[in-house]
Every structure is written in structure tokens, then in C-alpha cells.
Motif scaffolding. Structure first.
Motif, PDB file in Angstrom:
ATOM      1  N   LEU A  38       0.822  -1.216   0.000  1.00 52.74           N
ATOM      2  CA  LEU A  38       0.000   0.000   0.000  1.00 52.74           C
ATOM      3  C   LEU A  38       0.852   1.260   0.000  1.00 52.74           C
ATOM      4  CD1 LEU A  38      -3.011  -0.748   2.365  1.00 52.74           C
ATOM      5  CD2 LEU A  38      -3.053  -0.308  -0.089  1.00 52.74           C
ATOM      6  N   PHE A  39       1.945   1.257   0.753  1.00 51.77           N
ATOM      7  CA  PHE A  39       2.822   2.424   0.803  1.00 51.77           C
ATOM      8  C   PHE A  39       3.361   2.740  -0.587  1.00 51.77           C
ATOM      9  CE2 PHE A  39       6.848   4.593   1.258  1.00 51.77           C
ATOM     10  CZ  PHE A  39       6.545   5.590   2.178  1.00 51.77           C
ATOM     11  N   ASN A  40       3.809   1.715  -1.298  1.00 50.20           N
ATOM     12  CA  ASN A  40       4.329   1.921  -2.648  1.00 50.20           C
ATOM     13  C   ASN A  40       3.233   2.404  -3.598  1.00 50.20           C
ATOM     14  OD1 ASN A  40       6.977   1.223  -2.046  1.00 50.20           O
ATOM     15  ND2 ASN A  40       6.601  -0.942  -2.376  1.00 50.20           N
ATOM     16  N   ALA A  41       2.041   1.875  -3.446  1.00 50.08           N
ATOM     17  CA  ALA A  41       0.937   2.297  -4.301  1.00 50.08           C
ATOM     18  C   ALA A  41       0.564   3.752  -4.042  1.00 50.08           C
ATOM     19  CB  ALA A  41      -0.278   1.402  -4.077  1.00 50.08           C
ATOM     20  N   VAL A  42       0.571   4.159  -2.793  1.00 52.12           N
ATOM     21  CA  VAL A  42       0.265   5.546  -2.457  1.00 52.12           C
ATOM     22  C   VAL A  42       1.332   6.475  -3.038  1.00 52.12           C
ATOM     23  CG1 VAL A  42       0.082   7.197  -0.549  1.00 52.12           C
ATOM     24  CG2 VAL A  42      -1.109   5.012  -0.420  1.00 52.12           C
ATOM     25  N   THR A  43       2.581   6.074  -2.925  1.00 50.62           N
ATOM     26  CA  THR A  43       3.672   6.867  -3.498  1.00 50.62           C
ATOM     27  C   THR A  43       3.500   7.004  -5.005  1.00 50.62           C
ATOM     28  OG1 THR A  43       5.169   6.130  -1.755  1.00 50.62           O
ATOM     29  CG2 THR A  43       6.181   7.036  -3.726  1.00 50.62           C
ATOM     30  N   ASP A  44       3.191   5.894  -5.664  1.00 52.37           N
ATOM     31  CA  ASP A  44       2.942   5.934  -7.109  1.00 52.37           C
ATOM     32  C   ASP A  44       1.759   6.831  -7.440  1.00 52.37           C
ATOM     33  OD1 ASP A  44       4.991   4.089  -7.374  1.00 52.37           O
ATOM     34  OD2 ASP A  44       3.650   2.389  -7.762  1.00 52.37           O
ATOM     35  N   ALA A  45       0.692   6.723  -6.673  1.00 50.24           N
ATOM     36  CA  ALA A  45      -0.514   7.508  -6.925  1.00 50.24           C
ATOM     37  C   ALA A  45      -0.245   9.005  -6.766  1.00 50.24           C
ATOM     38  CB  ALA A  45      -1.638   7.069  -5.989  1.00 50.24           C
ATOM     39  N   ILE A  46       0.538   9.365  -5.781  1.00 48.47           N
ATOM     40  CA  ILE A  46       0.874  10.778  -5.583  1.00 48.47           C
ATOM     41  C   ILE A  46       1.605  11.319  -6.805  1.00 48.47           C
ATOM     42  CG2 ILE A  46       2.340  12.356  -4.259  1.00 48.47           C
ATOM     43  CD1 ILE A  46       1.623  10.628  -1.769  1.00 48.47           C
ATOM     44  N   GLU A  47       2.550  10.558  -7.304  1.00 45.84           N
ATOM     45  CA  GLU A  47       3.282  10.983  -8.497  1.00 45.84           C
ATOM     46  C   GLU A  47       2.348  11.101  -9.705  1.00 45.84           C
ATOM     47  OE1 GLU A  47       6.463  12.051  -8.686  1.00 45.84           O
ATOM     48  OE2 GLU A  47       6.434  11.843  -6.512  1.00 45.84           O
TER      49      GLU A  47
END
Length: 50
Positions: free
Chosen positions: A11-20
Motif C-alpha cells: 500500500l505504501f508503494n501504491a500511495v507513493t505511485d498515486a501521488i506521483e
């Protein structure tokens, strides 16, 4: 026992990707990324829960 560490990292990686993606104006892609991550985490929970 459910693999919460794996779910958190996913989830952390997905949130980081989503922010970008949001910063790049790609909100539809960001939404899809988060939804996919949510589904994957649900799968991880089902597979690793007792």
C-alpha cells in the motif's frame, strides 16, 4: 497470521505511485493504481490469515 508487513509495503508503494500520478495530472491512473493495490492487499490478507 496475516502478513501485515507485506500489505503495508504494498500500500505504501501504491500511495507513493498515486501521488506521483496525481502530480502529473493522471488522476484516472492514480485511482486505478490504488484500487489494484487495495485488491492485492485483500488477496494477501486472505492468503495469509489463519
Amino acid at each position: 497470521m496475516a502478513d501485515y508487513k507485506s500489505m503495508y509495503l504494498h500500500l505504501f508503494n501504491a500511495v507513493t505511485d498515486a501521488i506521483e500520478l496525481i502530480r502529473a495530472g493522471k488522476t484516472d491512473e492514480a485511482e486505478k493504481r490504488l484500487m489494484t493495490a487495495q485488491q492485492n492487499c485483500e488477496d494477501i490478507y486472505i492468503e495469509t490469515a489463519e
